[in-house]
Design a protein around this motif. Structure first.
Motif, PDB file in Angstrom:
ATOM      1  N   UNK A   3       0.857  -1.194   0.000  1.00 20.28           N
ATOM      2  CA  UNK A   3       0.000   0.000   0.000  1.00 20.28           C
ATOM      3  C   UNK A   3       0.892   1.243   0.000  1.00 20.28           C
ATOM      4  N   UNK A   4       1.927   1.238   0.830  1.00 18.18           N
ATOM      5  CA  UNK A   4       2.862   2.367   0.884  1.00 18.18           C
ATOM      6  C   UNK A   4       3.526   2.584  -0.473  1.00 18.18           C
ATOM      7  N   UNK A   5       3.923   1.502  -1.116  1.00 18.75           N
ATOM      8  CA  UNK A   5       4.549   1.603  -2.437  1.00 18.75           C
ATOM      9  C   UNK A   5       3.579   2.200  -3.452  1.00 18.75           C
ATOM     10  N   UNK A   6       2.334   1.762  -3.418  1.00 17.21           N
ATOM     11  CA  UNK A   6       1.328   2.275  -4.355  1.00 17.21           C
ATOM     12  C   UNK A   6       1.052   3.759  -4.101  1.00 17.21           C
ATOM     13  N   UNK A   7       1.002   4.156  -2.842  1.00 12.66           N
ATOM     14  CA  UNK A   7       0.811   5.575  -2.505  1.00 12.66           C
ATOM     15  C   UNK A   7       1.995   6.385  -3.022  1.00 12.66           C
ATOM     16  N   UNK A   8       3.213   5.883  -2.825  1.00 11.02           N
ATOM     17  CA  UNK A   8       4.409   6.580  -3.310  1.00 11.02           C
ATOM     18  C   UNK A   8       4.353   6.757  -4.822  1.00 11.02           C
ATOM     19  N   UNK A   9       3.956   5.719  -5.536  1.00 16.94           N
ATOM     20  CA  UNK A   9       3.842   5.806  -6.991  1.00 16.94           C
ATOM     21  C   UNK A   9       2.819   6.863  -7.398  1.00 16.94           C
ATOM     22  N   UNK A  10       1.689   6.897  -6.697  1.00 14.26           N
ATOM     23  CA  UNK A  10       0.658   7.886  -6.983  1.00 14.26           C
ATOM     24  C   UNK A  10       1.170   9.306  -6.732  1.00 14.26           C
ATOM     25  N   UNK A  11       1.901   9.495  -5.624  1.00 17.64           N
ATOM     26  CA  UNK A  11       2.440  10.819  -5.300  1.00 17.64           C
ATOM     27  C   UNK A  11       3.480  11.261  -6.331  1.00 17.64           C
ATOM     28  N   UNK A  12       4.295  10.329  -6.799  1.00 20.54           N
ATOM     29  CA  UNK A  12       5.287  10.654  -7.827  1.00 20.54           C
ATOM     30  C   UNK A  12       4.578  11.069  -9.116  1.00 20.54           C
ATOM     31  N   UNK A  13       3.540  10.328  -9.507  1.00 24.92           N
ATOM     32  CA  UNK A  13       2.768  10.696 -10.697  1.00 24.92           C
ATOM     33  C   UNK A  13       2.155  12.083 -10.539  1.00 24.92           C
ATOM     34  N   UNK A  14       1.614  12.357  -9.356  1.00 26.19           N
ATOM     35  CA  UNK A  14       1.005  13.656  -9.074  1.00 26.19           C
ATOM     36  C   UNK A  14       2.042  14.778  -9.251  1.00 26.19           C
ATOM     37  N   UNK A  15       3.213  14.585  -8.681  1.00 20.85           N
ATOM     38  CA  UNK A  15       4.271  15.598  -8.763  1.00 20.85           C
ATOM     39  C   UNK A  15       4.745  15.792 -10.189  1.00 20.85           C
ATOM     40  N   UNK A  16       4.864  14.718 -10.921  1.00 20.90           N
ATOM     41  CA  UNK A  16       5.306  14.821 -12.326  1.00 20.90           C
ATOM     42  C   UNK A  16       4.295  15.549 -13.171  1.00 20.90           C
ATOM     43  N   UNK A  17       3.013  15.327 -12.931  1.00 18.11           N
ATOM     44  CA  UNK A  17       1.962  16.007 -13.681  1.00 18.11           C
ATOM     45  C   UNK A  17       1.943  17.498 -13.366  1.00 18.11           C
ATOM     46  N   UNK A  18       2.243  17.858 -12.137  1.00 24.30           N
ATOM     47  CA  UNK A  18       2.211  19.267 -11.715  1.00 24.30           C
ATOM     48  C   UNK A  18       3.447  20.017 -12.180  1.00 24.30           C
ATOM     49  N   UNK A  19       4.543  19.295 -12.430  1.00 28.77           N
ATOM     50  CA  UNK A  19       5.764  19.942 -12.918  1.00 28.77           C
ATOM     51  C   UNK A  19       5.681  19.987 -14.405  1.00 28.77           C
TER      52      UNK A  19
END
Length: 105
Positions: free
Chosen positions: A89-105
């Motif tokens: 679950x932690x890994x999946x959350x991390x992946x989601x947060x990375x995607x979020x940050x990449x989309x915002x940059x």
């Protein structure tokens, strides 16, 4: 002799004075952003601004938040993983947060 030196260092730490500031939201955000950019804690950034010695090494900023059991199960269901597998679950959350940050940059 070593114990006396250790005791003196601990006594100095106890005597240290902590200052807390009630600054505007904008000032706090600016200082925190500068700290992140410099890979420092906000405390060390304040020391740098005041031209005081910064003893700590650069820090790796970490994001954290708390989940209750219901939220953990909700996320596990969302990611289609076993609720007891907190690491996944932690890994999946991390992946989601990375995607979020990449989309915002």
């Amino acid at each position: 002799m070593k114990n006396k030196h250790t005791w003196q260092k601990q006594e100095q730490a106890v005597r240290a004075t902590q200052l807390a500031f009630d600054l505007s939201s904008e000032a706090q955000k600016y200082i925190k952003k500068q700290a992140i950019d410099a890979e420092l804690t906000p405390s060390d950034m304040i020391r740098r601004i005041l031209n005081l010695e910064v003893k700590s090494k650069k820090t790796r900023q970490r994001l954290s938040f708390n989940l209750n059991d219901d939220e953990l199960h909700l996320l596990a269901k969302r990611f289609d993983v076993e609720p007891l597998d907190k690491r996944l679950v932690k890994q999946k959350v991390a992946e989601l947060l990375i995607q979020y940050a990449q989309q915002k940059n």
